[in-house]
Enzyme design. Sequence first.
Site, mmCIF file in Angstrom:
data_model
loop_
_atom_site.group_PDB
_atom_site.id
_atom_site.type_symbol
_atom_site.label_atom_id
_atom_site.label_comp_id
_atom_site.label_asym_id
_atom_site.label_seq_id
_atom_site.Cartn_x
_atom_site.Cartn_y
_atom_site.Cartn_z
ATOM 1 N N LYS A 1 52.758 48.714 -10.180
ATOM 2 C CA LYS A 1 52.927 49.979 -9.467
ATOM 3 C C LYS A 1 53.835 49.820 -8.257
ATOM 4 O O LYS A 1 54.603 50.711 -7.928
ATOM 5 C CB LYS A 1 51.555 50.514 -9.046
ATOM 6 N N GLU B 1 43.216 51.779 -8.940
ATOM 7 C CA GLU B 1 43.428 52.028 -7.519
ATOM 8 C C GLU B 1 44.413 53.195 -7.447
ATOM 9 O O GLU B 1 45.493 53.112 -8.041
ATOM 10 C CB GLU B 1 44.021 50.777 -6.874
ATOM 11 N N ARG C 1 46.809 40.591 -19.262
ATOM 12 C CA ARG C 1 47.439 41.870 -19.000
ATOM 13 C C ARG C 1 48.605 42.060 -19.952
ATOM 14 O O ARG C 1 49.166 41.104 -20.480
ATOM 15 C CB ARG C 1 47.884 41.979 -17.549
HETATM 16 P P1 ATP Z 1 49.517 47.081 -10.693
HETATM 17 O O1 ATP Z 1 49.847 45.652 -10.407
HETATM 18 O O2 ATP Z 1 50.401 47.705 -11.686
HETATM 19 O O3 ATP Z 1 49.369 47.896 -9.458
HETATM 20 P P2 ATP Z 1 46.730 46.839 -10.769
HETATM 21 O O4 ATP Z 1 45.984 45.856 -11.568
HETATM 22 O O5 ATP Z 1 46.801 46.617 -9.312
HETATM 23 O O6 ATP Z 1 48.134 47.008 -11.422
HETATM 24 P P3 ATP Z 1 44.767 48.856 -10.857
HETATM 25 O O7 ATP Z 1 44.895 50.296 -10.567
HETATM 26 O O8 ATP Z 1 43.998 48.023 -9.914
HETATM 27 O O9 ATP Z 1 46.225 48.280 -11.013
HETATM 28 O O10 ATP Z 1 44.259 48.627 -12.340
HETATM 29 C C1 ATP Z 1 43.259 49.361 -12.975
HETATM 30 C C2 ATP Z 1 42.828 48.594 -14.187
HETATM 31 O O11 ATP Z 1 43.910 48.438 -15.085
HETATM 32 C C3 ATP Z 1 42.376 47.207 -13.811
HETATM 33 O O12 ATP Z 1 41.185 46.924 -14.518
HETATM 34 C C4 ATP Z 1 43.502 46.326 -14.233
HETATM 35 O O13 ATP Z 1 43.051 45.059 -14.592
HETATM 36 C C5 ATP Z 1 44.092 47.091 -15.424
HETATM 37 N N1 ATP Z 1 45.493 46.787 -15.591
HETATM 38 C C6 ATP Z 1 46.478 46.922 -14.685
HETATM 39 N N2 ATP Z 1 47.655 46.497 -15.171
HETATM 40 C C7 ATP Z 1 47.417 46.082 -16.434
HETATM 41 C C8 ATP Z 1 48.221 45.520 -17.474
HETATM 42 N N3 ATP Z 1 49.527 45.309 -17.314
HETATM 43 N N4 ATP Z 1 47.631 45.233 -18.653
HETATM 44 C C9 ATP Z 1 46.321 45.454 -18.829
HETATM 45 N N5 ATP Z 1 45.503 45.970 -17.900
HETATM 46 C C10 ATP Z 1 46.032 46.275 -16.713
HETATM 47 MG MG MG Z 2 45.049 46.590 -8.083
#
Ligand code: ATP
Ligand code: MG
Length: 553
Positions: A267, A33, A257
């Site tokens: 983020k 995202e 994760r």
């Molecule tokens: P954040 O909580 O940091 O905003 P998010 O999951 O909302 O993380 P996205 O941009 O939606 O962030 O994530 C893109 C991809 O990265 C998704 O497939 C998500 O599952 C993966 N991802 C995000 N954070 C992690 C993590 N800590 N470990 C492994 N994969 C991750």
């Molecule tokens: Mg997300």
Amino acid sequence: MSEEKSLNFIEEIIEADLESGKYTSVLTRFPPEPNGYLHIGHAKSICLNFGLALKYGGATNLRFDDTNPVKEETEYVDSIKEDVNWLGFTWAKELYASDYFEQLHGFAVTLIQKGLAYVDDADADEIASLKGSPTEAGKDSPYRNRTKEENLELFSGMKEGRYPDGSKVLRAKIDMAANNMHMRDPIIYRIKHAHHHRTGDKWCIYPMYDFAHGQSDSIENITHSICTLEFIPHRELYDWLIEQLEIFPSKQYEFARLNMTYTVMSKRKLLQLVEEGYVQSWDDPRMPTISGMRRRGFTAESIRNFCDRIGVAKRENLIDVSLLEFCVREDLNKLASRVMAVLDPVKLIITNYPDGQSEALISENGPDESYGTRMVPFSKELWIEREDFMEEPAKKWFRLAPGAVVRLKSAFIVKCESFIKDTKGNVTEIHGTYYPESKSGDDTTGFKVKGTIHWVSAAHALQAEVRLYDRLFKVENPSQEEGDFKDYINPDSLQVIPNAYVEPSLKDVGVSTNYQFIRLGYFCVDKETTPEKLVFNRTVSLKDAWAKEAKKG
Ligand code: ATP
Ligand code: MG
């Protein structure tokens, strides 16, 4: 011979799918995202998704999950592309979920026509209160039994902008008594009169995550849609929507994760650190962002190695950041040239070296010949590290002290004769004599000298700013502590040394070049370096200072 690595559970699934002929090739996606910069957790996901495709001869799409119009920014899109590239991966297609808005809208209409979706006028609170609880069934919304015609008409009105934000939603009509709360008529579209970074003002209804993600996977024919464990409860809905819409059968798989000690990994939290000035920017070298780590001097190779080493787990865990630092040291040890720099300088005057004279000495750039050599100037006045001198030497002190001898790296053996202190008792100058016959590589003195110290020639050295970084948080898991995670920030995470000295071979070095400052650690050239001012970041120390602390207890 290295041992054959066993397959992780996703590889096992893929191999079974390929063998059974369920799929003939593998297509994965990385779906960020664009609401922030990527962090090391995303690196894990990137390495996994792109790594699987590479291993099985498939491909990976980079898909921006930009269905939430108010948060997303083009700056983030650009940084994400830069980071994925820098990590060493190439995507098959650059795609945007917002490109599917038309198709997704069509899917929603299909569901309405099949009697599987309805427009609900209840507001968020009412919807929540009718949802029930994990132990208690929900109740039907009074709008649940609208006719298809009515629903089509209302949904079209939503799309046309006839209703204000929050006044209506489109919900899938599934089962208000389902065990899985996500199946209790989930919202799939909401009204949001907001400008979108790509579609502008074209839309005022936007699909919810669950109605965009799986459908986008299907539209792209993604075979293995890999996400993190918190999406396990969404899987049933993912499958239900694909089945009802009769679209490509993408499948979702979940892994744990990455969580890492002494940092935060969301983020939203990282944005707070930036906006509230706890760090300077998203690419502040203390940040766990890919751009921060790059700026700090971490290599892509070391990050990929780290992700490989931690493996793919099915249960949440907390990875020790020292493992990442270990991977970084391992890589930098191979690639960084060795140079000399003095961070806390005190002058050493070689009293028997001729005034105004200097000579160039050969110094090796690395542990073996393949690294080559360079010339380092030597002269009468040198800078050495303050902590390499001790007025009253401790036992087993092999560095400088009155009467002691030490080797100056790549140069001569010197003997300390005397020193001068200022009125406050600080040593300001050390005087010594050198042995002209003791030149490194050509030493005919036969002296056995136990200590070697680094130095730079005062007349030739370049002044540099050196930034030393420590952990950003004082506790292992700031997100798990009571209160605000920002209460646990380490106030000493940055130490700036404005007046360090580095050897003159570092003039005009390129940004990001990695060096080992002999005996001090790995450093890299910061982007704030100008022709007038060198700036270095300490990437990691040579040894794990924290492991030593822990042992001491
Ligand atoms: P954040 O909580 O940091 O905003 P998010 O999951 O909302 O993380 P996205 O941009 O939606 O962030 O994530 C893109 C991809 O990265 C998704 O497939 C998500 O599952 C993966 N991802 C995000 N954070 C992690 C993590 N800590 N470990 C492994 N994969 C991750
Ligand atoms: Mg997300």
